[in-house]
Write an enzyme that holds these catalytic residues in place. Structure first.
Site, PDB file in Angstrom:
ATOM      1  CG  ASP A  97      64.664  54.258  78.637  1.00 45.83           C
ATOM      2  OD1 ASP A  97      63.456  54.585  78.552  1.00 45.83           O
ATOM      3  OD2 ASP A  97      65.532  54.443  79.472  1.00 45.83           O
ATOM      4  CD  GLU A 151      61.532  56.282  83.508  1.00 48.64           C
ATOM      5  OE1 GLU A 151      60.957  56.594  84.474  1.00 48.64           O
ATOM      6  OE2 GLU A 151      61.966  55.472  83.140  1.00 48.64           O
TER       7      GLU A 151
END
Length: 383
Positions: A97, A151
Site C-alpha cells: 500500500d 502498513e
C-alpha cells in the site's frame, strides 16, 4: 535534461480512466524483467491503503507462474516461499500500500531517476523482492516473500498482524529483511516509540476573579521546562548508534475566553533505543514527569540490531559498508518480537516517503538487487 515521460514496460496496457487517472494493468508481471520496469508497473497500479486488491491480484498471479514457489493469500496480502530443505530461512517483507496519491502518478523516468507515488515507500523494494523471487533459482537459504497490506494506516489493520494470527508459520525464519527504503544501506533494528498524555487539573473560575480558580494551563508549564532541559540518551549497540528523543507534539486546554481552565493535556512522543523495553520506557517517562498524571496512549517496542547472528553477518558481508541504526520505527520490530534478527534494506531515500516528490535512482534499485542476490544465491554470476 530529458523530457519527462511515463516509463512504460513492454507488455503493459496504459489505460486512462474517466477521471484522467492512468493505470497500467496486466494479467501478470514479467518478474525476470528489469526491476526498474517492475517498479514502474507497481507504481502505476494505485494501491492506497485499504484498496490493494488490484495490486495483490497482480502480484499473486505473477508469483504463481514461478513453479518453484508455494503461494498463498491472506486478504490482500500475498505470500510465497521455497521449500528446498535448506538449513536456514530468510524472510523478505514489503508492504503493497501507499499513502494517498498526490498528483504524482503516472510514474516517469527522468535522467536515471524514477518518480511517482510509492517509488520510495515502498514499491522499489517490492520490485526487488519480486525480481529475486523469479531469478534466484539456487538459493543458499529457503526464502519466504511477504507482500502485505495496510502498513500506512493504524497498526490494528496492518496485514502482518493478521498473518501472524492466521498463518504464523509463514513468518518463521532465521533473518527478516524488510525492504523499506534505506538508501541501499543496512539499517539494523529500530527505535521503540511511545506517546503519553501529561495531564493537569485545576479549578474553573471567571477570569475576572482568577484568584478563585487554579489554572491548569499554567500548571503544565513546568512539564514544558523539563522537556526543554531534557538531554536525550545516545546508545551504541552492535556498533550502531541509536539517538533517543523526547518531544512535545501537541498541547490542549481551555474552556472559553473568560474562564480559568480546569484541564490541560500535553502529548509527548518518546523515541527510545531498543535496549529499553516499553515498560522501562514508561517508567523513565513517569520519572521525567514525576508529580504529573501520565497516561500511555500508544506504544510499540523497538528491535535490537541482531548483527551478531550468523545469517545477519552474511548479509552485512554481502552488502559491504557499515550498518547504521534505524532512527524510527518499522515492521522489523514485529519480526524481532517473533525471536529473529531483522534489518531494513531497500532502495530510496526515506526522507522522501509520503511526499509529492517521491523518487528513486534506478541504480539504487539495481544495487539492492545485486546485494541481495550475492547474499541469497549460490550462483552470484546470474543477472
Amino acid at each position: 535534461m530529458a523530457s519527462p515521460t511515463p516509463y512504460a514496460p513492454v507488455g503493459f496496457a496504459v489505460l486512462t480512466g474517466v477521471n484522467g487517472n492512468v493505470r497500467r494493468v496486466a494479467d501478470t508481471l514479467h518478474l525476470a524483467a528489469d526491476p526498474v520496469e517492475l517498479t514502474a508497473a507497481l507504481v502505476d497500479t494505485p494501491s492506497v491503503s485499504g484498496d490493494e486488491a488490484l495490486i495483490a491480484d497482480l502480484v499473486e498471479r505473477s508469483l504463481k507462474e514461478q513453479t518453484a514457489l508455494e503461494v498463498t493469500r491472506s486478504g490482500n496480502a500475498v505470500l510465497a516461499r521455497t521449500n528446498l530443505g535448506r538449513p536456514s530461512r530468510v524472510v523478505l517483507a514489503g508492504h503493497l500500500d501507499t499513502v494517498p496519491i498526490n498528483d504524482n502518478l503516472p510514474s516517469r523516468l527522468e535522467d536515471g531517476v524514477l518518480h511517482g507515488c510509492g517509488t520510495v515507500d515502498m514499491k522499489g523494494g517490492d520490485a526487488v523482492m519480486l525480481h529475486l523471487a523469479a531469478t534466484v533459482t539456487d538459493p543458499r537459504h529457503d526464502l519466504t516473500f511477504v507482500f502485505y497490506d495496510c502498513e500506512e494506516v493504524e497498526a490494528v489493520r496492518n496485514g502482518l498482524g493478521r498473518i501472524e494470527r492466521e498463518l504464523p508459520e509463514w513468518l518463521d525464519g532465521d533473518l527478516a529483511i524488510v525492504c523499506e527504503p534505506s538508501n541501499g544501506t543496512i539499517e539494523a533494528g529500530c527505535q521503540g516509540t511511545m506517546r503519553v498524555d501529561v495531564r493537569t487539573e485545576g479549578v474553573r473560575a471567571h477570569t475576572a476573579r482568577g484568584w478563585m480558580g487554579v489554572n491548569a494551563i499554567h500548571a503544565i508549564g513546568d512539564a514544558l521546562r523539563r522537556l526543554e532541559a531534557y538531554e536525550p540518551r545516545q546508545v551504541e549497540i552492535d556498533g550502531c548508534l541509536y539517538r533517543e528523543g523526547l518531544q512535545a507534539v501537541k498541547i490542549g486546554g481551555g474552556v472559553a475566553g473568560n474562564v480559568v481552565p480546569d484541564e490541560a493535556v500535553l502529548t509527548v512522543n518518546h523515541r527510545f533505543a531498543p535496549d529499553r523495553t516499553p515498560e522501562q520506557a514508561e517508567q523513565h517517562l513517569r520519572e521525567v514527569f514525576a508529580g504529573y498524571e501520565v497516561t500511555v496512549t500508544d506504544s510499540s517496542p523497538g528491535a535490537l540490531p541482531g548483527l551478531a547472528a550468523p545469517t545477519t553477518r552474511e548479509l552485512v558481508e554481502a552488502a559491504g559498508g557499515t550498518p547504521v541504526a534505524k532512527l524510527g520505527w518499522t515492521d522489523v520490530a514485529r519480526f524481532a518480537a517473533l525471536g529473529m534478527p531483522a534489518v531494513n534494506f531497500g532502495p530510496g531515500d526515506p526522507t522522501l516517503a509520503h511526499t509529492r516528490q517521491e523518487n528513486v535512482p534506478v541504480n539504487q534499485i539495481h544495487q539492492c538487487v545485486e546485494v541481495l542476490r550475492r547474499f541469497l544465491s549460490h550462483d552470484t554470476t546470474r543477472h
